[in-house]
Design an enzyme around this catalytic site. Sequence first.
Site, PDB file in Angstrom:
ATOM      1  CB  THR A   1      -5.902  -5.981 -10.177  1.00 11.38           C
ATOM      2  OG1 THR A   1      -6.164  -7.382 -10.211  1.00 11.38           O
ATOM      3  CG2 THR A   1      -7.204  -5.229 -10.046  1.00 11.38           C
TER       4      THR A   1
ATOM      5  CE1 TYR B   1      -8.326  -2.094 -11.518  1.00 12.91           C
ATOM      6  CE2 TYR B   1      -9.002  -0.804  -9.618  1.00 12.91           C
ATOM      7  CZ  TYR B   1      -9.323  -1.599 -10.698  1.00 12.91           C
ATOM      8  OH  TYR B   1     -10.638  -1.889 -10.956  1.00 12.91           O
TER       9      TYR B   1
HETATM   10  C1  LIG Z   1     -12.134  -2.108  -6.443  1.00 15.13           C
HETATM   11  C2  LIG Z   1     -12.041  -2.489  -7.836  1.00 15.13           C
HETATM   12  O1  LIG Z   1     -12.144  -1.642  -8.723  1.00 15.13           O
HETATM   13  C3  LIG Z   1     -11.851  -3.897  -8.208  1.00 15.13           C
HETATM   14  C4  LIG Z   1     -10.579  -4.424  -7.652  1.00 15.13           C
HETATM   15  O2  LIG Z   1      -9.547  -3.939  -7.951  1.00 15.13           O
HETATM   16  S1  LIG Z   1     -10.701  -5.723  -6.596  1.00 15.13           S
HETATM   17  C5  LIG Z   1      -9.072  -5.909  -5.889  1.00 15.13           C
HETATM   18  C6  LIG Z   1      -8.839  -4.879  -4.815  1.00 15.13           C
HETATM   19  N1  LIG Z   1      -7.549  -5.094  -4.248  1.00 15.13           N
HETATM   20  C7  LIG Z   1      -7.289  -4.833  -2.934  1.00 15.13           C
HETATM   21  O3  LIG Z   1      -8.139  -4.385  -2.206  1.00 15.13           O
HETATM   22  C8  LIG Z   1      -5.876  -5.122  -2.434  1.00 15.13           C
HETATM   23  C9  LIG Z   1      -5.957  -6.184  -1.391  1.00 15.13           C
HETATM   24  N2  LIG Z   1      -4.638  -6.462  -0.846  1.00 15.13           N
HETATM   25  C10 LIG Z   1      -3.860  -7.470  -1.294  1.00 15.13           C
HETATM   26  O4  LIG Z   1      -4.188  -8.182  -2.222  1.00 15.13           O
HETATM   27  C11 LIG Z   1      -2.581  -7.730  -0.555  1.00 15.13           C
HETATM   28  O5  LIG Z   1      -2.682  -7.152   0.740  1.00 15.13           O
HETATM   29  C12 LIG Z   1      -1.334  -7.146  -1.242  1.00 15.13           C
HETATM   30  C13 LIG Z   1      -1.060  -7.968  -2.517  1.00 15.13           C
HETATM   31  C14 LIG Z   1      -1.537  -5.671  -1.605  1.00 15.13           C
HETATM   32  C15 LIG Z   1      -0.110  -7.212  -0.330  1.00 15.13           C
HETATM   33  O6  LIG Z   1       0.039  -8.521   0.122  1.00 15.13           O
HETATM   34  P1  LIG Z   1       1.047  -8.843   1.357  1.00 15.13           P
HETATM   35  O7  LIG Z   1       2.344  -8.140   1.117  1.00 15.13           O
HETATM   36  O8  LIG Z   1       1.053 -10.318   1.526  1.00 15.13           O
HETATM   37  O9  LIG Z   1       0.421  -8.123   2.627  1.00 15.13           O
HETATM   38  P2  LIG Z   1      -0.900  -8.539   3.430  1.00 15.13           P
HETATM   39  O10 LIG Z   1      -0.503  -9.414   4.582  1.00 15.13           O
HETATM   40  O11 LIG Z   1      -1.962  -9.055   2.524  1.00 15.13           O
HETATM   41  O12 LIG Z   1      -1.405  -7.134   3.968  1.00 15.13           O
HETATM   42  C16 LIG Z   1      -0.735  -6.423   5.016  1.00 15.13           C
HETATM   43  C17 LIG Z   1      -1.776  -5.721   5.857  1.00 15.13           C
HETATM   44  O13 LIG Z   1      -2.473  -4.752   5.075  1.00 15.13           O
HETATM   45  C18 LIG Z   1      -3.894  -4.983   5.110  1.00 15.13           C
HETATM   46  N3  LIG Z   1      -4.446  -4.628   3.810  1.00 15.13           N
HETATM   47  C19 LIG Z   1      -3.930  -4.937   2.602  1.00 15.13           C
HETATM   48  N4  LIG Z   1      -4.689  -4.420   1.622  1.00 15.13           N
HETATM   49  C20 LIG Z   1      -5.703  -3.769   2.226  1.00 15.13           C
HETATM   50  C21 LIG Z   1      -6.806  -3.030   1.737  1.00 15.13           C
HETATM   51  N5  LIG Z   1      -7.001  -2.853   0.441  1.00 15.13           N
HETATM   52  N6  LIG Z   1      -7.667  -2.487   2.634  1.00 15.13           N
HETATM   53  C22 LIG Z   1      -7.462  -2.642   3.951  1.00 15.13           C
HETATM   54  N7  LIG Z   1      -6.419  -3.336   4.482  1.00 15.13           N
HETATM   55  C23 LIG Z   1      -5.545  -3.887   3.611  1.00 15.13           C
HETATM   56  C24 LIG Z   1      -3.982  -6.472   5.396  1.00 15.13           C
HETATM   57  O14 LIG Z   1      -5.239  -6.797   5.966  1.00 15.13           O
HETATM   58  C25 LIG Z   1      -2.853  -6.683   6.368  1.00 15.13           C
HETATM   59  O15 LIG Z   1      -3.264  -6.226   7.664  1.00 15.13           O
HETATM   60  P3  LIG Z   1      -2.649  -6.882   9.021  1.00 15.13           P
HETATM   61  O16 LIG Z   1      -1.164  -6.657   8.939  1.00 15.13           O
HETATM   62  O17 LIG Z   1      -3.338  -6.103  10.102  1.00 15.13           O
HETATM   63  O18 LIG Z   1      -3.046  -8.321   8.947  1.00 15.13           O
END
Ligand SMILES: CC(=O)CC(=O)SCCNC(=O)CCNC(=O)[C@H](O)C(C)(C)COP(=O)(O)OP(=O)(O)OC[C@H]1O[C@@H](n2cnc3c(N)ncnc32)[C@H](O)[C@@H]1OP(=O)(O)O
Length: 240
Positions: A86, A147
């Site tokens: 990722t 991804y």
């Molecule tokens: C599923 C698989 O096959 C295996 C995998 O990939 S596991 C990894 C899965 N990855 C994810 O789900 C992404 C998760 N998100 C992140 O890591 C980070 O949000 C990011 C790097 C995308 C951005 O980071 P950032 O710019 O600092 O923003 P960040 O403050 O985290 O998020 C902004 C808002 O979006 C929300 N958000 C971000 N990603 C989200 C998601 N996937 N689902 C729901 N809400 C999400 C956050 O909770 C936050 O909400 P609030 O403003 O209400 O607090």
Amino acid sequence: MVSLGLEDKVIFVTGGGRGIGATIVSLLTELGAKVAFVDINIPDDHPAAFATKADVTNLEEMEAVGKKIAKKLGPVYGVVANAGITRDNFFGKLSPADWDAVINVNLKGVVNTIKPFVAGMYEQKSGSIVAISSISGDRGNAGQTNYAATKAAVIGLVKSLAREAARYNVRANAIAPGFINTEMTKVIADNIKEKIIAEIPFRRFGEPEDIAWACAFLLSPVASSYVTGEVLRVNGAHHT
Ligand SMILES: CC(=O)CC(=O)SCCNC(=O)CCNC(=O)[C@H](O)C(C)(C)COP(=O)(O)OP(=O)(O)OC[C@H]1O[C@@H](n2cnc3c(N)ncnc32)[C@H](O)[C@@H]1OP(=O)(O)O
């Protein structure tokens, strides 16, 4: 006694050093398969018959690995394209390098994993290919446009390959895991994790074993001989 029919079958797994891949390697070994895997790091205590460092983004390396496996273990029956990475960020913030890295490993890597083995499988008129997709490729996920695009692409690849390969009695399927407890999901911030878990009817992430058993099913010439071109979702009904 019934069996999945994987005893002595040679099965190749990418990304078998840790996470879901390592669990797939262990389960297939326990089911009697002769398992070979590659990873960018090889743990000391793996149970596989053969393991070597290799980079899935490099087709030449993968072809060389394919030859080594055939020489050491015999003709390959099963391929599990599991290696994936990722580089999460919102779309506007993803750099070209973030796109390239993810496309190279998760899409080209799957191509490079399968390519060295298809001719042999077609010749043997036997084989099963499993690609690990993701819930993100199936329903999308904020922060994962790169991804998710690769994981959706893999579904198109497998469905098309299934249509080409059926005449050779070779099957190709994908598994779309939901959120699974591994290093990859460990790094998700707690506030985001809470939101994700609230959408999952089971209210928890899955375990690597859940994916390994799905993989064993799709590899099995006994359990899934009429299953091809399919996407098996293993996600606790985390669909919409
Ligand atoms: C599923 C698989 O096959 C295996 C995998 O990939 S596991 C990894 C899965 N990855 C994810 O789900 C992404 C998760 N998100 C992140 O890591 C980070 O949000 C990011 C790097 C995308 C951005 O980071 P950032 O710019 O600092 O923003 P960040 O403050 O985290 O998020 C902004 C808002 O979006 C929300 N958000 C971000 N990603 C989200 C998601 N996937 N689902 C729901 N809400 C999400 C956050 O909770 C936050 O909400 P609030 O403003 O209400 O607090």
